[in-house]
Design a protein around this motif. Structure first.
Motif, PDB file in Angstrom:
ATOM      1  N   THR A 238      78.930 102.946 -52.665  1.00  0.00           N
ATOM      2  CA  THR A 238      78.569 102.440 -51.332  1.00  0.00           C
ATOM      3  C   THR A 238      78.754 103.496 -50.248  1.00  0.00           C
ATOM      4  O   THR A 238      78.221 103.355 -49.159  1.00  0.00           O
ATOM      5  CB  THR A 238      79.422 101.213 -50.965  1.00  0.00           C
ATOM      6  N   CYS A 239      79.490 104.537 -50.525  1.00  0.00           N
ATOM      7  CA  CYS A 239      79.762 105.578 -49.530  1.00  0.00           C
ATOM      8  C   CYS A 239      78.589 106.544 -49.464  1.00  0.00           C
ATOM      9  O   CYS A 239      78.225 107.163 -50.461  1.00  0.00           O
ATOM     10  CB  CYS A 239      81.056 106.310 -49.881  1.00  0.00           C
ATOM     11  N   GLN A 240      78.016 106.687 -48.291  1.00  0.00           N
ATOM     12  CA  GLN A 240      76.865 107.565 -48.089  1.00  0.00           C
ATOM     13  C   GLN A 240      77.168 108.679 -47.091  1.00  0.00           C
ATOM     14  O   GLN A 240      76.264 109.215 -46.460  1.00  0.00           O
ATOM     15  CB  GLN A 240      75.667 106.736 -47.592  1.00  0.00           C
ATOM     16  N   LEU A 241      78.437 109.023 -46.944  1.00  0.00           N
ATOM     17  CA  LEU A 241      78.841 110.038 -45.987  1.00  0.00           C
ATOM     18  C   LEU A 241      78.143 111.364 -46.277  1.00  0.00           C
ATOM     19  O   LEU A 241      78.091 111.810 -47.423  1.00  0.00           O
ATOM     20  CB  LEU A 241      80.361 110.215 -46.051  1.00  0.00           C
ATOM     21  N   GLN A 242      77.599 111.985 -45.244  1.00  0.00           N
ATOM     22  CA  GLN A 242      76.882 113.244 -45.393  1.00  0.00           C
ATOM     23  C   GLN A 242      77.595 114.400 -44.704  1.00  0.00           C
ATOM     24  O   GLN A 242      77.390 115.555 -45.057  1.00  0.00           O
ATOM     25  CB  GLN A 242      75.473 113.115 -44.823  1.00  0.00           C
ATOM     26  N   GLU A 243      78.398 114.086 -43.701  1.00  0.00           N
ATOM     27  CA  GLU A 243      79.056 115.132 -42.930  1.00  0.00           C
ATOM     28  C   GLU A 243      80.513 114.741 -42.710  1.00  0.00           C
ATOM     29  O   GLU A 243      80.797 113.634 -42.258  1.00  0.00           O
ATOM     30  CB  GLU A 243      78.334 115.284 -41.592  1.00  0.00           C
ATOM     31  N   LEU A 244      81.417 115.662 -43.023  1.00  0.00           N
ATOM     32  CA  LEU A 244      82.848 115.400 -42.917  1.00  0.00           C
ATOM     33  C   LEU A 244      83.531 116.599 -42.281  1.00  0.00           C
ATOM     34  O   LEU A 244      83.384 117.724 -42.746  1.00  0.00           O
ATOM     35  CB  LEU A 244      83.430 115.141 -44.312  1.00  0.00           C
ATOM     36  N   TRP A 245      84.288 116.340 -41.225  1.00  0.00           N
ATOM     37  CA  TRP A 245      85.037 117.393 -40.544  1.00  0.00           C
ATOM     38  C   TRP A 245      86.520 117.095 -40.693  1.00  0.00           C
ATOM     39  O   TRP A 245      87.008 116.082 -40.214  1.00  0.00           O
ATOM     40  CB  TRP A 245      84.647 117.439 -39.065  1.00  0.00           C
TER      41      TRP A 245
ATOM     42  N   GLN B 222      77.444 108.006 -41.814  1.00  0.00           N
ATOM     43  CA  GLN B 222      76.948 109.307 -42.260  1.00  0.00           C
ATOM     44  C   GLN B 222      77.864 110.456 -41.854  1.00  0.00           C
ATOM     45  O   GLN B 222      77.893 111.478 -42.517  1.00  0.00           O
ATOM     46  CB  GLN B 222      75.551 109.563 -41.694  1.00  0.00           C
ATOM     47  N   LYS B 223      78.576 110.294 -40.742  1.00  0.00           N
ATOM     48  CA  LYS B 223      79.393 111.382 -40.224  1.00  0.00           C
ATOM     49  C   LYS B 223      80.795 110.881 -39.889  1.00  0.00           C
ATOM     50  O   LYS B 223      80.949 109.858 -39.224  1.00  0.00           O
ATOM     51  CB  LYS B 223      78.760 111.974 -38.963  1.00  0.00           C
ATOM     52  N   LEU B 224      81.798 111.627 -40.350  1.00  0.00           N
ATOM     53  CA  LEU B 224      83.193 111.289 -40.084  1.00  0.00           C
ATOM     54  C   LEU B 224      83.912 112.532 -39.593  1.00  0.00           C
ATOM     55  O   LEU B 224      83.933 113.561 -40.268  1.00  0.00           O
ATOM     56  CB  LEU B 224      83.867 110.755 -41.352  1.00  0.00           C
ATOM     57  N   TYR B 225      84.481 112.439 -38.409  1.00  0.00           N
ATOM     58  CA  TYR B 225      85.209 113.547 -37.795  1.00  0.00           C
ATOM     59  C   TYR B 225      86.681 113.147 -37.686  1.00  0.00           C
ATOM     60  O   TYR B 225      87.021 112.247 -36.919  1.00  0.00           O
ATOM     61  CB  TYR B 225      84.644 113.851 -36.404  1.00  0.00           C
ATOM     62  N   ILE B 226      87.521 113.797 -38.463  1.00  0.00           N
ATOM     63  CA  ILE B 226      88.953 113.472 -38.466  1.00  0.00           C
ATOM     64  C   ILE B 226      89.788 114.752 -38.404  1.00  0.00           C
ATOM     65  O   ILE B 226      90.754 114.920 -39.121  1.00  0.00           O
ATOM     66  CB  ILE B 226      89.333 112.600 -39.688  1.00  0.00           C
ATOM     67  N   THR B 227      89.428 115.645 -37.502  1.00  0.00           N
ATOM     68  CA  THR B 227      90.179 116.882 -37.331  1.00  0.00           C
ATOM     69  C   THR B 227      91.494 116.609 -36.597  1.00  0.00           C
ATOM     70  O   THR B 227      91.624 115.604 -35.883  1.00  0.00           O
ATOM     71  CB  THR B 227      89.362 117.922 -36.542  1.00  0.00           C
ATOM     72  N   LYS B 228      92.462 117.479 -36.801  1.00  0.00           N
ATOM     73  CA  LYS B 228      93.762 117.421 -36.112  1.00  0.00           C
ATOM     74  C   LYS B 228      94.445 116.063 -36.260  1.00  0.00           C
ATOM     75  O   LYS B 228      94.758 115.389 -35.283  1.00  0.00           O
ATOM     76  CB  LYS B 228      93.605 117.769 -34.632  1.00  0.00           C
ATOM     77  N   ASN B 229      94.671 115.644 -37.495  1.00  0.00           N
ATOM     78  CA  ASN B 229      95.270 114.334 -37.733  1.00  0.00           C
ATOM     79  C   ASN B 229      96.466 114.361 -38.678  1.00  0.00           C
ATOM     80  O   ASN B 229      96.875 113.316 -39.174  1.00  0.00           O
ATOM     81  CB  ASN B 229      94.212 113.362 -38.259  1.00  0.00           C
ATOM     82  N   ASN B 230      97.026 115.515 -38.948  1.00  0.00           N
ATOM     83  CA  ASN B 230      98.206 115.626 -39.829  1.00  0.00           C
ATOM     84  C   ASN B 230      97.958 115.018 -41.209  1.00  0.00           C
ATOM     85  O   ASN B 230      98.825 114.355 -41.770  1.00  0.00           O
ATOM     86  CB  ASN B 230      99.445 115.002 -39.181  1.00  0.00           C
ATOM     87  N   ILE B 231      96.780 115.244 -41.726  1.00  0.00           N
ATOM     88  CA  ILE B 231      96.426 114.772 -43.061  1.00  0.00           C
ATOM     89  C   ILE B 231      96.764 115.882 -44.053  1.00  0.00           C
ATOM     90  O   ILE B 231      96.395 117.031 -43.852  1.00  0.00           O
ATOM     91  CB  ILE B 231      94.925 114.413 -43.144  1.00  0.00           C
ATOM     92  N   SER B 232      97.463 115.522 -45.126  1.00  0.00           N
ATOM     93  CA  SER B 232      97.850 116.516 -46.145  1.00  0.00           C
ATOM     94  C   SER B 232      96.980 116.344 -47.397  1.00  0.00           C
ATOM     95  O   SER B 232      96.014 115.585 -47.401  1.00  0.00           O
ATOM     96  CB  SER B 232      99.328 116.352 -46.499  1.00  0.00           C
TER      97      SER B 232
END
Length: 122
Positions: free
Chosen positions: A103-110, A78-88
């Motif tokens: 199948t993806c049920q993500l509700q919160e993304l940082w 439900q929650k994925l936190y991927i801050t400060k990862n050099n993602i473009s």
């Protein structure tokens, strides 16, 4: 230690949250993590992962591509936190495509403090 435990299933597999911070995950290590997480997706009742924290690990676009495929396979996430990862923008697009999977049920993304422009945020 968490990755090794997941790989060997030598753990209490009731993880609801995994936190990995400031580890500078190299592509090989991230691939191991993604493989371990993916191997549990058919065993939701034993592995109800709801929150994944991967902040400040220098994942980059290559890692984001691997992670996006994995995220799409984790229906309880439900929650994925991927801050400060050099993602473009490229990595953001890969993740956006994964979020479209049924199948993806993500509700919160940082995603803050990455290199994503306005175009990549669309």
């Amino acid at each position: 230690e968490t990755i090794a435990s997941l790989e060997t299933r030598d753990c209490n597999c009731a993880f609801q949250e995994i936190k990995i911070f400031n580890e500078e995950l190299c592509p090989t290590t991230l691939a191991r993590l993604c493989h371990a997480l993916s191997s549990y997706h058919n065993h939701e009742e034993a592995f109800p992962l709801k929150t994944l924290w991967l902040n400040s690990n220098n994942i980059g676009d290559k890692g984001m591509t691997m992670l996006a495929i994995t995220v799409a396979k984790l229906p309880r996430l439900q929650k994925l936190y991927i801050t400060k990862n050099n993602i473009s923008d490229f990595g953001a697009t890969q993740l956006a495509n994964a979020l479209k999977e049924p199948t993806c049920q993500l509700q919160e993304l940082w995603l803050s403090n990455n290199m994503i422009s306005d175009d990549g945020a669309k």
